[in-house]
Design an enzyme around this catalytic site. Structure first.
Site, PDB file in Angstrom:
ATOM      1  CB  CYS A 178      -1.007  -0.038   1.151  1.00 58.76           C
ATOM      2  SG  CYS A 178      -2.470   0.931   0.757  1.00 58.76           S
ATOM      3  CG  HIS A 196      -3.527  -3.617   3.086  1.00 58.59           C
ATOM      4  ND1 HIS A 196      -2.508  -3.165   3.883  1.00 58.59           N
ATOM      5  CD2 HIS A 196      -4.184  -2.517   2.658  1.00 58.59           C
ATOM      6  CE1 HIS A 196      -2.557  -1.849   3.956  1.00 58.59           C
ATOM      7  NE2 HIS A 196      -3.567  -1.435   3.216  1.00 58.59           N
ATOM      8  CD  GLU A 232      -1.352  -6.399   5.107  1.00 54.90           C
ATOM      9  OE1 GLU A 232      -1.014  -6.623   3.929  1.00 54.90           O
ATOM     10  OE2 GLU A 232      -1.535  -5.243   5.547  1.00 54.90           O
TER      11      GLU A 232
HETATM   12  N1  GLN Z   1      -2.084   6.829   2.813  1.00 53.66           N
HETATM   13  C1  GLN Z   1      -2.166   6.090   1.586  1.00 53.66           C
HETATM   14  C2  GLN Z   1      -3.525   6.224   0.931  1.00 53.66           C
HETATM   15  O1  GLN Z   1      -4.475   6.577   1.578  1.00 53.66           O
HETATM   16  C3  GLN Z   1      -1.826   4.618   1.824  1.00 53.66           C
HETATM   17  C4  GLN Z   1      -2.810   3.910   2.659  1.00 53.66           C
HETATM   18  C5  GLN Z   1      -2.307   2.598   3.199  1.00 53.66           C
HETATM   19  O2  GLN Z   1      -1.118   2.344   3.200  1.00 53.66           O
HETATM   20  N2  GLN Z   1      -3.188   1.768   3.695  1.00 53.66           N
HETATM   21  O3  GLN Z   1      -3.651   5.962  -0.239  1.00 53.66           O
END
Ligand code: GLN
Length: 540
Positions: free
Chosen positions: A380, A506, A508
């Site tokens: 992410c 994600h 995970e």
């Molecule tokens: N802050 C970033 C976004 O909102 C990444 C979010 C995250 O890593 N879950 O796109």
């Protein structure tokens, strides 16, 4: 009508109520019963999505995009259930529903009260998770008995249990039995008080599970049984163990499965835990190890990265190697110290995150991994910083950035898409939940996944700006996973690198001990190979 198990916690928090509930789930599922879970959280946020990880730990994302309590992660990892938004309810969400009804006029003429209106709303949320094919629902009440805010939840389960009858409701209380060193004694008093609190509300626990450093001696169990009015054979101990995945095995050995079957008056079938035994066996016999750095900003609180830590644990089983996580605060990384902090690790992971603090340290980390050919896994935000780094240092786009960190950057390589720009609310408005991702042929991820289409869970607002994709692709960045409907980059990789993969989702959240996530497994494999290569080159 299905059966219900209500799980409450006493004395103090952090006793592992979630893992205990999940382990009971494992036993029941392995007995062949269809189960489901509900976590009831007594706080007033609608969901944990707007909370700081320091407040709450990780926000676990369900397939349907629910931002939920991290205990749902345990439930999914320990069983085959697929959970959704409705499997986690907070007092806030339930009050919100109730008040919407009040405004519509559903209670016209009446005074709307905690009892019965709010408690009815709680009961309804419990009934909502039991569909026709669920045999047993495990309902975990967040917080600790005695907290003012959990009172209405306890009242609701008391009423529900009364309504459905003894055979259909089982109360399990998880409590703590401290060992007082100076006295050389295990102390039952806090547990006695905690059960007294429960009984004052009208709930007599049927089963006690007692957390303690070591297994409880029979004498202590007897004493607890006598003073809490619980059957002697229904007092269990849950001592500290080497891995949480051992808990179902431990509880089975203590006959918790049989006692539960007896109380719920269901047929006892011997749970088949062979696969579970082999996981625990391999986790406790790991010899070699690799060092992987996690470069984040919430590193003081490991719960903030719960699913990532668990996904690494699962990857150990397949790779037969211990993954030693080295926690690095991205805030403290500079050009000068990065070599010293990250020079000796076998792999680097940059996890998700929000906000500007620590960002430059993460960008520096991506650069360090790319230039030194060290396995890099970005998740992410970890993908977004890798894109920013590549734009700045390979494609020469000076001051490239995400508009999350610099609204006025000349090169917004990470940006809000139009549909996100007009949203003025913070709660529940990110790209959330599972999205389909098409993998490009002849890429690393296509090989790792072994299939062309995958579904992975998202939780972010910003995206890899499609306008910049051609420029970065021309410089060698490969976009290997795409969300076709919106033409958004979901995975990037660097082909001339040992292992450099970063994803917008994600992974995970979908890793389980019995089904470790392929990206984690392959990343760890790459770190093992890298470690071997380093050794060989030192010898030469
Ligand atoms: N802050 C970033 C976004 O909102 C990444 C979010 C995250 O890593 N879950 O796109």
């Amino acid at each position: 009508m299905g059966k219900f198990i209500f799980i409450t916690g006493g004395v103090l928090s952090s006793l592992g109520k979630g893992v205990t509930s999940a382990s009971i789930g494992t036993l029941l599922e392995k007995m062949g019963y269809k189960i489901t879970f509900l976590k009831l959280d007594p706080y007033l946020n609608i969901d944990p999505g707007t909370m700081n990880p320091y407040q709450h730990g990780e926000v676990y994302v369900t397939e349907d995009g629910g931002e939920t309590d991290l205990d749902l992660g345990h439930y999914e990892r320990f069983t085959n259930v697929v959970l959704s938004k409705k499997n986690n309810m907070t007092a806030g969400k339930l009050y919100f529903r109730l008040l919407e009804k009040e405004r519509k006029g559903e209670f016209l003429g009446a005074t709307v009260q905690v009892v019965p209106h709010f408690t009815n709303e709680i009961i309804k949320s419990i009934e909502d998770v039991v569909s026709d094919n669920v045999d047993i629902a495990l309902i975990e009440i967040g917080g600790t008995v005695g907290d003012m805010e959990s009172l209405s939840f306890l009242e609701a389960i008391r009423q529900l249990a009364l309504r459905i009858g003894k055979e259909n409701a089982l109360f399990i209380h998880l409590t703590y039995v401290p060992y007082v060193k100076v006295a050389g004694e295990l102390k039952t008093k806090p547990s006695q008080h905690s059960v007294r609190e429960l009984r004052a509300i009208g709930i007599q626990p049927d089963i006690l599970i007692c957390r303690a450093e070591k297994p409880l001696p029979t004498g202590i169990k007897k004493k607890l049984a006598l003073f809490t009015n619980v059957d002697e054979n229904s007092v269990f101990s849950a001592p500290d163990i080497d891995t949480i995945y051992r808990l179902p095995l431990y509880l089975k050995k203590e006959n918790l499965d049989k006692v539960i079957a007896k109380y719920l008056n269901i047929e006892y079938r011997e749970p088949d835990l062979k696969d579970w035994e082999s996981i625990v066996e391999s986790l406790s016999s790991l010899e070699d190890k690799v060092n992987i750095a996690i470069v984040g900003k919430y590193i003081e609180l490991k719960d903030a990265y719960k699913s990532i830590i668990e996904a690494f644990t699962h990857s150990q089983i397949v790779n037969k190697v211990k993954v030693n996580l080295k926690w690095i605060n991205s805030d403290e990384l500079t050009e000068d110290n990065i070599g010293e902090k990250l020079g000796d690790v076998d792999g680097i992971l940059v996890p998700g995150g929000f906000g500007e603090r620590g960002i430059e340290g993460k960008i520096l980390t991506a650069k360090f991994a790319r230039e030194n050919n060290i396995p890099y896994f970005g998740i992410c935000l970890g993908m977004q910083v890798a894109v920013i780094e590549f734009a700045r240092n390979v494609a020469g786009l000076k001051n490239a950035n995400s508009t999350e960190f610099n609204e006025y950057t000349p090169h917004p390589v990470i940006d809000l898409m139009p549909e996100q720009k007009n949203i003025d609310k913070k709660g529940g408005t990110m790209r959330l939940g599972a999205y389909r991702c098409i993998l490009k042929e002849e890429t690393k991820v296509r090989e790792i996944y072994g299939e062309p289409v995958i579904y992975e869970r998202h939780r972010h607002r910003y995206e890899f700006n499609p306008k910049y994709r051609p420029i970065l692709e021309e410089k060698g960045l490969v976009v290997s996973g795409i969300y076709e409907e919106k033409n958004l980059a979901e995975i990037i990789e660097l082909p001339n690198h040992r292992w450099f993969v970063a994803c917008q989702f994600h992974p995970e959240f979908k890793s389980k001990p019995l089904n470790p996530h392929p990206l984690f497994v392959d990343f760890v494999k790459a770190t093992i190979n890298y470690k071997k290569e380093k050794k060989i080159s030192i010898r030469e």
